[in-house]
Enzyme design. Structure first.
Site, PDB file in Angstrom:
ATOM      1  CG  PHE A  10     -11.761 -31.647  33.039  1.00 13.96           C
ATOM      2  CD1 PHE A  10     -12.311 -30.670  33.846  1.00 13.96           C
ATOM      3  CD2 PHE A  10     -11.872 -32.976  33.446  1.00 13.96           C
ATOM      4  CE1 PHE A  10     -12.939 -30.984  35.040  1.00 13.96           C
ATOM      5  CE2 PHE A  10     -12.493 -33.310  34.628  1.00 13.96           C
ATOM      6  CZ  PHE A  10     -13.025 -32.318  35.430  1.00 13.96           C
ATOM      7  CB  SER A  77      -7.457 -37.980  28.137  1.00 14.96           C
ATOM      8  OG  SER A  77      -8.406 -37.076  27.604  1.00 14.96           O
ATOM      9  CB  SER A 114      -4.520 -42.432  33.781  1.00 16.79           C
ATOM     10  OG  SER A 114      -5.855 -42.905  33.762  1.00 16.79           O
ATOM     11  CE1 TYR A 143      -4.983 -41.167  29.063  1.00 15.90           C
ATOM     12  CE2 TYR A 143      -6.437 -42.580  30.347  1.00 15.90           C
ATOM     13  CZ  TYR A 143      -5.661 -41.448  30.237  1.00 15.90           C
ATOM     14  OH  TYR A 143      -5.552 -40.587  31.314  1.00 15.90           O
ATOM     15  CE  LYS A 184     -12.647 -35.208  29.715  1.00 16.12           C
ATOM     16  NZ  LYS A 184     -11.335 -35.512  29.084  1.00 16.12           N
ATOM     17  NE  ARG A 221     -15.444 -46.524  36.606  1.00 15.41           N
ATOM     18  CZ  ARG A 221     -15.930 -47.725  36.352  1.00 15.41           C
ATOM     19  NH1 ARG A 221     -16.180 -48.545  37.350  1.00 15.41           N
ATOM     20  NH2 ARG A 221     -16.155 -48.108  35.119  1.00 15.41           N
ATOM     21  CE1 TYR A 286     -18.609 -49.585  32.906  1.00  9.32           C
ATOM     22  CE2 TYR A 286     -18.766 -51.148  34.719  1.00  9.32           C
ATOM     23  CZ  TYR A 286     -19.051 -49.913  34.171  1.00  9.32           C
ATOM     24  OH  TYR A 286     -19.774 -49.004  34.902  1.00  9.32           O
TER      25      TYR A 286
END
Length: 328
Positions: A10, A77, A114, A143, A184, A221, A286
């Protein structure tokens, strides 16, 4: 040449497309294409060579002296990945080998870290490169831990005065969306996953909130358009004096509801959203809020504006997702 690992993926394929011809460089893509449609991410662009990840060390040794930079986007990822040995081999050991090669050869290294390194965000989202500050972060999945482990290792190497590339840059990407993410699967952005439904006016489902301080669909987000990620990479290549680990996001937290409403508007439809229970397995891991602090990126001189959410979603839908050929 510039070597882009994960160059058929990506973010990597968007970078490969943008860098062709930069300083008269050729692009070499290191990736696995397998049997799916990932090759389409590269179909519109000239690639000088393709290298399988297992063959990259030998390729680097053969081409020493001709590599202008390594842009390392290749990784496992998926935040749901569970084979931690494979994650360590791919995300830590392979990255460490590239670091050592670039340090020995005097080659700049830009790599993908990340926002998953920040965990639940309780310690904030400031890209502080101090070893003590990094030690406080607690990623929520393997990850995120692997990216954090590599960040900590290279910061420690630099602190100890060990050999390092002439330029080294880790980029903590937040929630990236944009063209060429279609391979993905479940890890696609919410925009890509739901465009087909929104385009015909069908209902889109979002997770309910399981916290009283967030409304359903109000989870926040930092959504960043992939062209901004590419812009940051190009800026660092043009500024070899800048090194460190930096956040790459929009700098503004927006809700999933905002995102889906922007998707419907870009598709010319009225929003229709249904809220469903979040699976039990996700609830304890989460993230309800992420927002990139861009202070460090701005302080070193990156002054390009980040794409507002509505503008980015509209461009993605109208220039790519709604077209017969949605690839960049």
């Amino acid at each position: 040449m510039i070597i882009v690992t994960g160059g058929a993926g990506f973010i990597g394929s968007n970078i490969a497309a943008a860098l062709h011809g930069w300083n008269d460089c050729e692009i070499v893509v290191c990736d696995r294409l397998r049997s799916g449609q990932k090759w389409r991410n590269l179909a519109k662009h000239l690639v000088a060579d393709f290298v399988a990840p297992a063959e990259l060390p030998a390729f680097l040794d053969r081409t020493a002296g001709t590599v202008r930079a390594v842009v390392h986007m290749g990784a496992i990822s998926a935040t749901t990945a569970t084979d931690v040995d494979l994650i360590v081999d791919t995300n830590i050991k392979f990255s460490a080998h590239l670091w050592e090669w670039c340090a020995a050869g005097g080659v700049p290294l830009i790599y993908a870290s990340s926002a998953a390194t920040y965990g639940d965000g309780a310690r904030g989202f400031v890209d502080d490169n101090d070893p003590a500050a990094l030690a406080e972060l607690r990623p929520l999945n393997a990850y995120g831990w692997s990216k954090h482990a590599f960040d900590r290792r290279i910061v420690d190497l630099v602190r100890r005065g060990r050999p390092r590339p002439p330029q080294w840059v880790g980029l903590k990407f937040f929630n990236v969306y944009g063209p060429n993410e279609y391979h993905k699967g479940d890890m696609m952005s919410v925009v890509a996953k739901n465009h087909a439904a929104a385009a015909v006016g069908d209902t889109v489902r979002l997770f309910k909130s399981h916290r009283p301080d967030y409304a359903h669909g109000g989870q926040l987000r930092d959504f960043v358009y992939v062209r901004d990620c590419v812009s940051v990479v190009r800026w660092f290549l043009d500024h070899p004096e800048a090194s460190g680990i930096f956040n790459v996001g929009s700098g503004e937290a927006r809700s999933f509801r905002d995102l889906i409403e922007a998707l419907y508007r870009a598709a010319g439809r009225e929003p229709s959203i249904e809220y469903v229970d979040m699976p039990e397995v996700l609830r304890d891991r989460y993230q309800y809020y992420t927002q990139a602090d861009l202070g460090c990126l701005r302080a070193i001189g990156y002054d390009q504006p980040m794409t507002p959410l509505e503008e980015g979603v509209t461009d993605y839908v109208q220039s790519f997702l709604s077209q017969p050929d949605p690839y960049r």
